[in-house]
Design an enzyme around this catalytic site. Structure first.
Site, PDB file in Angstrom:
ATOM      1  N   GLY A 207       0.783  -1.233   0.000  1.00 37.66           N
ATOM      2  CA  GLY A 207       0.000   0.000   0.000  1.00 37.66           C
ATOM      3  C   GLY A 207       0.813   1.280   0.000  1.00 37.66           C
TER       4      GLY A 207
ATOM      5  N   ASN B 213       1.725   2.975  -2.615  1.00 38.88           N
ATOM      6  CA  ASN B 213       1.058   3.897  -3.554  1.00 38.88           C
ATOM      7  C   ASN B 213      -0.213   4.472  -2.936  1.00 38.88           C
ATOM      8  OD1 ASN B 213       2.370   4.210  -6.315  1.00 38.88           O
ATOM      9  ND2 ASN B 213       2.510   1.995  -6.017  1.00 38.88           N
TER      10      ASN B 213
ATOM     11  N   MET C 246      -4.062  -7.236  -6.932  1.00 39.01           N
ATOM     12  CA  MET C 246      -3.637  -8.480  -7.582  1.00 39.01           C
ATOM     13  C   MET C 246      -4.787  -9.280  -8.190  1.00 39.01           C
ATOM     14  SD  MET C 246      -0.447  -8.304  -7.444  1.00 39.01           S
ATOM     15  CE  MET C 246       0.161  -9.933  -7.839  1.00 39.01           C
TER      16      MET C 246
ATOM     17  N   ILE D 134      -7.721  -9.571 -11.282  1.00 37.41           N
ATOM     18  CA  ILE D 134      -8.041  -9.067 -12.625  1.00 37.41           C
ATOM     19  C   ILE D 134      -9.531  -8.754 -12.676  1.00 37.41           C
ATOM     20  CG2 ILE D 134      -8.108  -9.655 -15.086  1.00 37.41           C
ATOM     21  CD1 ILE D 134      -5.503 -11.205 -14.612  1.00 37.41           C
ATOM     22  N   LEU D 135      -9.842  -7.529 -13.070  1.00 38.71           N
ATOM     23  CA  LEU D 135     -11.242  -7.107 -13.118  1.00 38.71           C
ATOM     24  C   LEU D 135     -11.919  -7.684 -14.357  1.00 38.71           C
ATOM     25  CD1 LEU D 135     -10.707  -3.337 -12.191  1.00 38.71           C
ATOM     26  CD2 LEU D 135     -11.212  -5.229 -10.644  1.00 38.71           C
TER      27      LEU D 135
ATOM     28  N   ASN E 231      -4.633   2.331 -13.458  1.00 37.46           N
ATOM     29  CA  ASN E 231      -3.732   1.374 -12.816  1.00 37.46           C
ATOM     30  C   ASN E 231      -2.301   1.891 -12.921  1.00 37.46           C
ATOM     31  OD1 ASN E 231      -2.823  -1.083 -11.638  1.00 37.46           O
ATOM     32  ND2 ASN E 231      -2.284  -1.871 -13.665  1.00 37.46           N
TER      33      ASN E 231
ATOM     34  N   HIS F   6       1.653   0.471 -13.194  1.00 40.48           N
ATOM     35  CA  HIS F   6       2.399  -0.757 -13.486  1.00 40.48           C
ATOM     36  C   HIS F   6       3.898  -0.439 -13.468  1.00 40.48           C
ATOM     37  CE1 HIS F   6       2.994  -4.762 -15.086  1.00 40.48           C
ATOM     38  NE2 HIS F   6       3.881  -4.250 -15.925  1.00 40.48           N
TER      39      HIS F   6
ATOM     40  N   ASP G  71      -2.894  -4.764 -18.497  1.00 39.58           N
ATOM     41  CA  ASP G  71      -1.825  -3.755 -18.640  1.00 39.58           C
ATOM     42  C   ASP G  71      -1.756  -3.159 -20.045  1.00 39.58           C
ATOM     43  OD1 ASP G  71      -1.126  -4.268 -15.989  1.00 39.58           O
ATOM     44  OD2 ASP G  71       0.288  -5.829 -16.549  1.00 39.58           O
TER      45      ASP G  71
HETATM   46  C1  GRF Z   1       3.719  -1.392  -7.406  1.00 41.38           C
HETATM   47  O1  GRF Z   1       5.004  -1.650  -7.914  1.00 41.38           O
HETATM   48  C2  GRF Z   1       2.727  -1.262  -8.520  1.00 41.38           C
HETATM   49  O2  GRF Z   1       3.252  -0.689  -9.680  1.00 41.38           O
HETATM   50  C3  GRF Z   1       2.364  -2.692  -8.788  1.00 41.38           C
HETATM   51  O3  GRF Z   1       2.324  -3.300  -7.513  1.00 41.38           O
HETATM   52  C4  GRF Z   1       3.192  -2.584  -6.619  1.00 41.38           C
HETATM   53  C5  GRF Z   1       2.361  -2.168  -5.443  1.00 41.38           C
HETATM   54  O4  GRF Z   1       3.116  -1.602  -4.435  1.00 41.38           O
HETATM   55  N1  GRF Z   1       1.143  -2.786  -9.539  1.00 41.38           N
HETATM   56  P1  GRF Z   1       2.413  -0.891  -3.200  1.00 41.38           P
HETATM   57  O5  GRF Z   1       1.437  -1.908  -2.592  1.00 41.38           O
HETATM   58  O6  GRF Z   1       1.697   0.319  -3.677  1.00 41.38           O
HETATM   59  O7  GRF Z   1       3.528  -0.566  -2.247  1.00 41.38           O
END
Ligand code: GRF
Length: 193
Positions: free
Chosen positions: A20, A22, A95, A97-98, A111, A113, A149
């Site tokens: 988490g 992000n 994690m 897939i929608l 999203n 990536h 993606d």
């Molecule tokens: C990030 O690298 C994001 O790009 C990918 O999963 C990771 C999530 O990291 N989809 P966090 O949970 O936000 O620390």
């Protein structure tokens, strides 16, 4: 999209599965005056997701859906989003897939990536980038489409790969940039309206 603007901030849900980081950066961004979004809801695919601590810390409503019955859970999530008038979903390390039905959601789904899409879609990006001796990698914020993606790119940031980088080192370096890129991508979306 315009219907969500005006003096009110766009109600946003963040979907997580793990650390988490992000989510944390998006919450911090959302609290800034200039931010066009307010995070009203957090969805996690796991009760063990570390990121849930930010929901508690910042007093944001949260719900866990383990997808044991994917269709049922997606229907429940959509109902909750509608009830809360959510206009933007930010996937942040989610994690699951929608389904095609879910992405018909009446709003925007973004999203992030950890690669320079369209290169290195899917999992284990850093391992593959290093194995292929790439000089650059990076991160991408994109719209979510029915293909993994593959939706339209909003913004990317390039990051140099050093010879001494391990997947862990590279991931750390890119994650730092992700925390800057996601808010920037949201600002860009709003600037273009
Ligand atoms: C990030 O690298 C994001 O790009 C990918 O999963 C990771 C999530 O990291 N989809 P966090 O949970 O936000 O620390």
């Amino acid at each position: 999209m315009k219907k969500f603007l005006g003096s009110n901030k766009l109600k946003t849900a963040v979907f997580i599965s793990g650390t988490g980081s992000n989510l944390k950066s998006l919450i911090k961004f959302s609290l800034k005056k200039k931010s066009p979004i307010k995070i009203n809801f957090i969805i996690s695919s796991s009760s063990k997701a570390n990121g849930l601590k930010y929901a508690i810390k910042f007093k944001i409503k949260r719900k866990i859906f383990d997808y044991k019955n994917k269709q049922k859970d997606e229907d429940l999530i959509l109902k909750q989003l509608k009830k809360k008038d959510i206009g933007l979903i930010c996937l942040a390390g989610y994690m699951k897939i929608l389904s095609n039905n879910f992405i018909k959601f009446n709003g925007i789904i973004l999203n992030i990536h950890p690669s320079l899409l369209p290169n290195y879609k899917g999992l284990n990006t850093h391992e593959r980038v290093i194995q292929n001796k790439e000089k650059f990698s990076g991160c991408t914020v994109h719209f979510v489409s029915s293909k993994l993606d593959s939706g339209k790119i909003v913004l990317q940031k390039k990051v140099r790969v050093n010879k001494t980088d391990t997947p862990k080192k590279l991931s750390k370096k890119i994650l730092k940039q992700e925390h800057i890129l996601y808010p920037q991508a949201i600002m860009k979306l709003f600037a273009n309206l």
